[in-house]
Design a protein around this motif. Structure first.
Motif, mmCIF file in Angstrom:
data_model
loop_
_atom_site.group_PDB
_atom_site.id
_atom_site.type_symbol
_atom_site.label_atom_id
_atom_site.label_comp_id
_atom_site.label_asym_id
_atom_site.label_seq_id
_atom_site.Cartn_x
_atom_site.Cartn_y
_atom_site.Cartn_z
ATOM 1 N N ASN A 45 0.832 -1.216 0.000
ATOM 2 C CA ASN A 45 0.000 0.000 0.000
ATOM 3 C C ASN A 45 0.862 1.259 0.000
ATOM 4 O OD1 ASN A 45 -2.360 -1.480 0.034
ATOM 5 N ND2 ASN A 45 -2.582 -1.427 2.273
ATOM 6 N N LEU A 46 1.971 1.197 0.741
ATOM 7 C CA LEU A 46 2.896 2.334 0.767
ATOM 8 C C LEU A 46 3.479 2.595 -0.617
ATOM 9 C CD1 LEU A 46 4.590 4.460 2.268
ATOM 10 C CD2 LEU A 46 6.255 2.668 2.771
ATOM 11 N N ILE A 47 3.856 1.541 -1.307
ATOM 12 C CA ILE A 47 4.405 1.695 -2.665
ATOM 13 C C ILE A 47 3.348 2.289 -3.589
ATOM 14 C CG2 ILE A 47 5.260 0.439 -4.672
ATOM 15 C CD1 ILE A 47 6.588 -1.507 -2.724
ATOM 16 N N ALA A 48 2.111 1.769 -3.488
ATOM 17 C CA ALA A 48 1.032 2.289 -4.333
ATOM 18 C C ALA A 48 0.774 3.769 -4.034
ATOM 19 C CB ALA A 48 -0.240 1.468 -4.112
ATOM 20 N N ALA A 49 0.773 4.111 -2.735
ATOM 21 C CA ALA A 49 0.564 5.514 -2.362
ATOM 22 C C ALA A 49 1.718 6.394 -2.853
ATOM 23 C CB ALA A 49 0.421 5.628 -0.841
ATOM 24 N N THR A 50 2.933 5.848 -2.760
ATOM 25 C CA THR A 50 4.101 6.597 -3.247
ATOM 26 C C THR A 50 3.988 6.856 -4.744
ATOM 27 O OG1 THR A 50 5.518 5.623 -1.541
ATOM 28 C CG2 THR A 50 6.611 6.555 -3.466
ATOM 29 N N LYS A 51 3.555 5.835 -5.472
ATOM 30 C CA LYS A 51 3.398 6.007 -6.924
ATOM 31 C C LYS A 51 2.282 6.993 -7.242
ATOM 32 C CE LYS A 51 5.278 1.523 -8.294
ATOM 33 N NZ LYS A 51 5.009 0.203 -8.917
ATOM 34 N N ASN A 52 1.195 6.936 -6.465
ATOM 35 C CA ASN A 52 0.110 7.905 -6.678
ATOM 36 C C ASN A 52 0.573 9.318 -6.363
ATOM 37 O OD1 ASN A 52 -1.701 5.915 -7.441
ATOM 38 N ND2 ASN A 52 -2.489 5.612 -5.361
ATOM 39 N N LEU A 53 1.323 9.460 -5.264
ATOM 40 C CA LEU A 53 1.863 10.783 -4.923
ATOM 41 C C LEU A 53 2.801 11.272 -6.006
ATOM 42 C CD1 LEU A 53 2.353 13.156 -3.005
ATOM 43 C CD2 LEU A 53 4.092 11.770 -1.850
ATOM 44 N N SER A 54 3.641 10.366 -6.491
ATOM 45 C CA SER A 54 4.580 10.742 -7.548
ATOM 46 C C SER A 54 3.842 11.189 -8.802
ATOM 47 C CB SER A 54 5.508 9.564 -7.866
ATOM 48 O OG SER A 54 6.439 9.914 -8.856
ATOM 49 N N ALA A 55 2.765 10.445 -9.153
ATOM 50 C CA ALA A 55 1.980 10.818 -10.339
ATOM 51 C C ALA A 55 1.337 12.194 -10.137
ATOM 52 C CB ALA A 55 0.920 9.757 -10.605
ATOM 53 N N ALA A 56 0.802 12.436 -8.924
ATOM 54 C CA ALA A 56 0.184 13.742 -8.650
ATOM 55 C C ALA A 56 1.222 14.863 -8.685
ATOM 56 C CB ALA A 56 -0.503 13.701 -7.283
ATOM 57 N N GLU A 99 11.993 11.815 -9.405
ATOM 58 C CA GLU A 99 12.930 10.790 -9.878
ATOM 59 C C GLU A 99 13.518 10.036 -8.683
ATOM 60 O OE1 GLU A 99 15.754 12.848 -12.247
ATOM 61 O OE2 GLU A 99 14.429 13.015 -13.997
ATOM 62 N N GLN A 100 13.845 10.764 -7.627
ATOM 63 C CA GLN A 100 14.351 10.119 -6.416
ATOM 64 C C GLN A 100 13.259 9.297 -5.727
ATOM 65 O OE1 GLN A 100 17.544 10.174 -5.704
ATOM 66 N NE2 GLN A 100 17.882 11.522 -7.469
ATOM 67 N N ARG A 101 12.028 9.775 -5.815
ATOM 68 C CA ARG A 101 10.936 9.030 -5.199
ATOM 69 C C ARG A 101 10.697 7.713 -5.940
ATOM 70 N NH1 ARG A 101 7.356 11.422 -1.891
ATOM 71 N NH2 ARG A 101 7.610 13.446 -2.912
ATOM 72 N N GLU A 102 10.847 7.723 -7.252
ATOM 73 C CA GLU A 102 10.717 6.482 -8.031
ATOM 74 C C GLU A 102 11.796 5.481 -7.623
ATOM 75 O OE1 GLU A 102 10.677 7.160 -12.184
ATOM 76 O OE2 GLU A 102 8.629 7.958 -12.211
ATOM 77 N N ILE A 103 12.994 5.993 -7.409
ATOM 78 C CA ILE A 103 14.077 5.118 -6.939
ATOM 79 C C ILE A 103 13.710 4.527 -5.579
ATOM 80 C CG2 ILE A 103 16.486 5.090 -6.186
ATOM 81 C CD1 ILE A 103 17.034 7.258 -8.286
ATOM 82 N N LEU A 104 13.093 5.349 -4.713
ATOM 83 C CA LEU A 104 12.658 4.865 -3.404
ATOM 84 C C LEU A 104 11.625 3.748 -3.548
ATOM 85 C CD1 LEU A 104 12.437 5.034 -0.313
ATOM 86 C CD2 LEU A 104 10.730 6.852 -0.628
ATOM 87 N N ALA A 105 10.647 3.934 -4.439
ATOM 88 C CA ALA A 105 9.609 2.914 -4.625
ATOM 89 C C ALA A 105 10.210 1.596 -5.094
ATOM 90 C CB ALA A 105 8.565 3.418 -5.627
#
Length: 779
Positions: A45-56, A99-105
């Protein structure tokens, strides 16, 4: 207390306490399994939320990148340009962060999710399988033992012996399985600690790496942020000044709209109702039109207009006015009417209705109507309040005020921004402007006059001058360099223009600017930075002749000019410009970013400059080591001319190098007429570095020119010594059969000067013709 250890010897006893300890270990592993299962769910769920945040965040960044502020007027200040570009910078900042957040995910998946899933499936899953076997063997062992014990003692010895062997083998198998299971339980209890925590450690390492990257980005962004804050504050300060000016203009127009009518090529314009006659049964109708009239040509045009939809209903109708007559109330049932008659439709008058009697009077006056009432049009002769002049008293006032401010209030916060009481300011100003009382006013030692009263009086005096200190004539030329170009070119431009001011204006400006520079040196205490002083004194020292919103939008550029004066006052007032340049002449329409072409009208040959340079632009020639750099913005009012690393020879007559002549490129010379009306001059002039305005010094600086001895009463001539090649630096479309058309980069052979001033003769692709001289560069 923790779990009790499972002793291997207890496997053979299989006591109730042993079984209880085993069940405790199993319960702990089940709890661990549920914990890891829940943790995996939360991690995903954290990864999904991170990806949603990144998309936003990325969508937000795209929105920032795609938006662009529009500005009012024809140019922006440097601060406004930086503010406009800030949205793109913010977008890039977010993009780097995401870009750094994607690396985190990705890191969370690889370092946390997969290792935990592997531990749960391979290790905990293996224990579950072992438990199933253990439970099955336990049941089998106990069942077989009970069955064996129920055997009758009367059985044959052989049967009993076989049964005993079978039970013994089963017991051994059970003990071995029990030993392995106990070993596995204790192993997994110890293993789970590092198998669970190590992925968590990697997760937090990735998380803090992400935050560290954000910190690094923030450090990189900090310098930009600080500069942008200054840009925003400067723009806000200019906005406050502009807003007050706009509100003042709005109130003036509200009080007397006609007095502040914009000057344009129409003598009168506005809405009128036009009577449209219909056949007898239907009578007539009145249709609203927007009407425009030019007295010089007597052309009257009107456009039908529907005010409800706000749109035009048809094309403009144009006619030449023959006469205009006022309609009396007894001849028509409507008020405020007058008749127009077109020259091509005699005897067919058109009846118009104005909005009011005053409106009709204005139209009648403009149309030279019969019985027209003259209107008081003293607005053109209206003078600003006060009788301030640049005379001896004026200089005394400014010097007394400056001396008092520097003695008493140089460190006062908000100096020149804090205004005094209006009645006190007017009283002080009246005393200072009276020659009888001026010398008696002691501003330095008297406590009767506050510093804010003195500063307000000084500003009021400067605003009361019949013409601003930097003059109406040069207002447009001062504004131009503030709108574009490098800081150095701006300083050079203002430096040159200041020395074109009348002597008294320049002297007064020098006194004032020197004082303002001193004020800015105390900015840490009085908070009056150069930018703040520019906001205060921009409208005081400069103002356009006509008050319009468009002119007020240039107020921010007036502030920039004042800032340039304050920051460079030593150079501007203590040194002369590099050379004296002539007034530029109005230009004809040219191709975009190209210099103006010479007029070739027979019988009216005007000597024009061979090159007209934008103040803030320089030409870039990739083939030359010494040629300056070109950076011509699209839509600039003036364009660049060619530059040559070697001298260009001209056959134009040349007198002494004074204000009537211009040195072109690295030694190009051309005549220049200065007796043109001021309104025909464009607002841009050229800059070049010339050693001296002295003829002898200039001659020495131009060794490639031949100056023959002039005949009595004639100018010197500059003669060409060789035919040369030239390259086109702008495209050109021929307007006459004797001219050549060409594109950028075209090479001309056998180039020489034409008898047409400002034109060359050359050969291109076997055809010989005329070439505008400022469209080419000599090779």
């Amino acid at each position: 207390m923790g779990l009790q250890p499972l002793e291997f010897s207890d496997c053979y006893l299989d006591s109730p306490w042993f079984r209880e300890r085993v069940r405790a270990h199993e319960a702990e592993l089940e709890k661990t399994n549920k914990f890891i299962k829940e943790l995996l769910k939360d991690g995903k769920n954290l990864i999904a939320a991170t990806k949603n945040l990144s998309a936003a965040q990325r969508k937000f960044a795209h929105s920032l990148r795609d938006f662009k502020f529009e500005f009012i007027g024809d140019a922006e200040t440097d601060d406004e340009r930086y503010i406009d570009a800030s949205l793109h910078e913010f977008s890039n900042f977010l993009k780097n962060l995401e870009e750094q957040r994607e690396i985190l995910a990705i890191s969370v998946t690889e370092t946390l999710i997969k290792p935990l899933e592997r531990f749960r499936k391979e290790q905990l899953g293996a224990v579950k399988e072992e438990k199933k076997k253990f439970d099955k063997e336990t049941e089998k062992n106990y069942s077989l033992l009970e069955k064996h014990l129920n055997l009758s003692a009367k059985k044959k010895e052989l049967q009993l012996q076989e049964a005993d062997n079978q039970v013994e083998q089963n017991r051994k198998h059970f003990y071995e399985l029990s030993l392995e299971y106990v070993c596995k339980l204790q192993e997994i209890q110890e293993r789970k600690k590092f198998e669970c925590v190590e992925p968590m450690l990697s997760f937090f390492q990735g998380l803090f790496t992400f935050y560290h990257q954000g910190y690094e980005l923030a450090k990189d962004f900090n310098h930009y942020k600080t500069a942008l804050q200054i840009n925003i504050q400067n723009t806000r300060n200019r906005f406050e000044g502009t807003r007050s000016e706009v509100e003042e203009l709005m109130n003036k127009i509200r009080r007397n709209p006609q007095e502040h009518k914009r000057a344009n090529h129409f003598t009168m314009e506005g809405y009128l109702y036009v009577q449209e006659k219909r056949p007898a049964p239907f009578g007539s109708s009145w249709v609203k039109h927007y009407c425009m009239y030019r007295k010089e040509t007597k052309k009257f045009s009107m456009i039908p207009f529907e005010h409800r939809s706000g749109g035009k209903l048809g094309d403009a109708e144009l006619f030449v006015l023959a006469y205009c007559t006022k309609r009396n109330a007894d001849t028509i049932d409507r008020r405020f009417c007058f008749d127009l008659e077109a020259s091509d439709r005699p005897g067919v008058p058109v009846t118009m209705q104005a909005f009011s009697e005053e409106d009709r009077k204005l139209w009648m006056e403009a149309l030279d109507g019969k019985e027209a009432l003259l209107i008081n049009l003293n607005k053109a002769n209206a003078k600003r309040e006060g009788s301030a002049q640049l005379d001896k008293i004026g200089f005394t006032i400014i010097k007394k005020c400056i001396s008092a401010v520097e003695t008493r209030g140089i460190n006062d916060q908000g100096l020149y921004r804090v205004v005094g009481v209006s009645s006190k300011v007017q009283r002080l100003l009246s005393l200072l402007m009276d020659s009888k009382t001026c010398n008696e006013v002691d501003l330095e030692n008297s406590v009767d006059w506050e510093v804010k009263t003195i500063t307000s009086a000084m500003k009021q005096y400067l605003r009361s001058l019949p013409e601003p200190l930097m003059t109406y004539e040069l207002h447009g030329e001062f504004i131009v360099p503030a709108k574009s170009g490098s800081p150095e070119s701006r300083v050079n431009a203002v430096h040159f223009l200041v020395h074109k001011l009348p002597e008294k204006n320049k002297e007064m400006l020098e006194i004032l600017v020197k004082h303002l520079a001193n004020v800015s040196k105390h900015a840490k205490k009085n908070l009056m930075t150069v930018a703040n002083l520019g906001v205060v004194f921009g409208p005081t020292l400069m103002r356009p002749q006509e008050e319009t919103v468009a002119a007020i939008m240039d107020l921010k550029f007036q502030n920039i000019v004042v800032e340039i004066l304050i920051e460079n006052h030593e150079k501007i007032f203590k040194t002369l410009p590099d050379a004296t340049f002539p007034e530029p002449i109005s230009m004809s329409v040219s191709p975009p970013n190209a210099p103006p072409r010479q007029s070739r009208r027979q019988g009216q040959r005007i000597k024009r400059p061979l090159a007209v340079y934008n103040l803030c632009l320089e030409l870039d020639d990739a083939d030359s080591h010494s040629s300056p750099r070109e950076d011509t913005p699209t839509g600039s009012m003036d364009s660049l001319s060619s530059q040559s690393p070697t001298p260009v020879f001209s056959s134009s007559p040349l007198g002494l190098l004074d204000e009537n002549h211009l040195i072109m490129d690295s030694g190009d010379l051309a005549g220049w007429t200065t007796n043109l009306p001021a309104q025909s001059r464009p607002s841009m002039v050229s800059w070049m570095n010339i050693p001296s305005a002295n003829p002898a010094a200039t001659d020495a600086a131009l060794p490639n020119f031949i100056f023959p001895s002039p005949a009595p009463g004639t100018d010197r001539a500059v003669e060409s010594v060789a035919h040369r090649k030239a390259r086109a630096v702008y495209p050109c479309e021929a307007e006459h059969s004797s001219e050549l058309s060409f594109q950028i980069g075209a090479i001309f052979e056998d180039v020489q000067f034409s008898r047409e001033p400002g034109w060359l003769e050359g050969t291109l692709d076997g055809k010989r013709g005329l070439i505008p001289q400022n469209y080419v560069q000599f090779l």
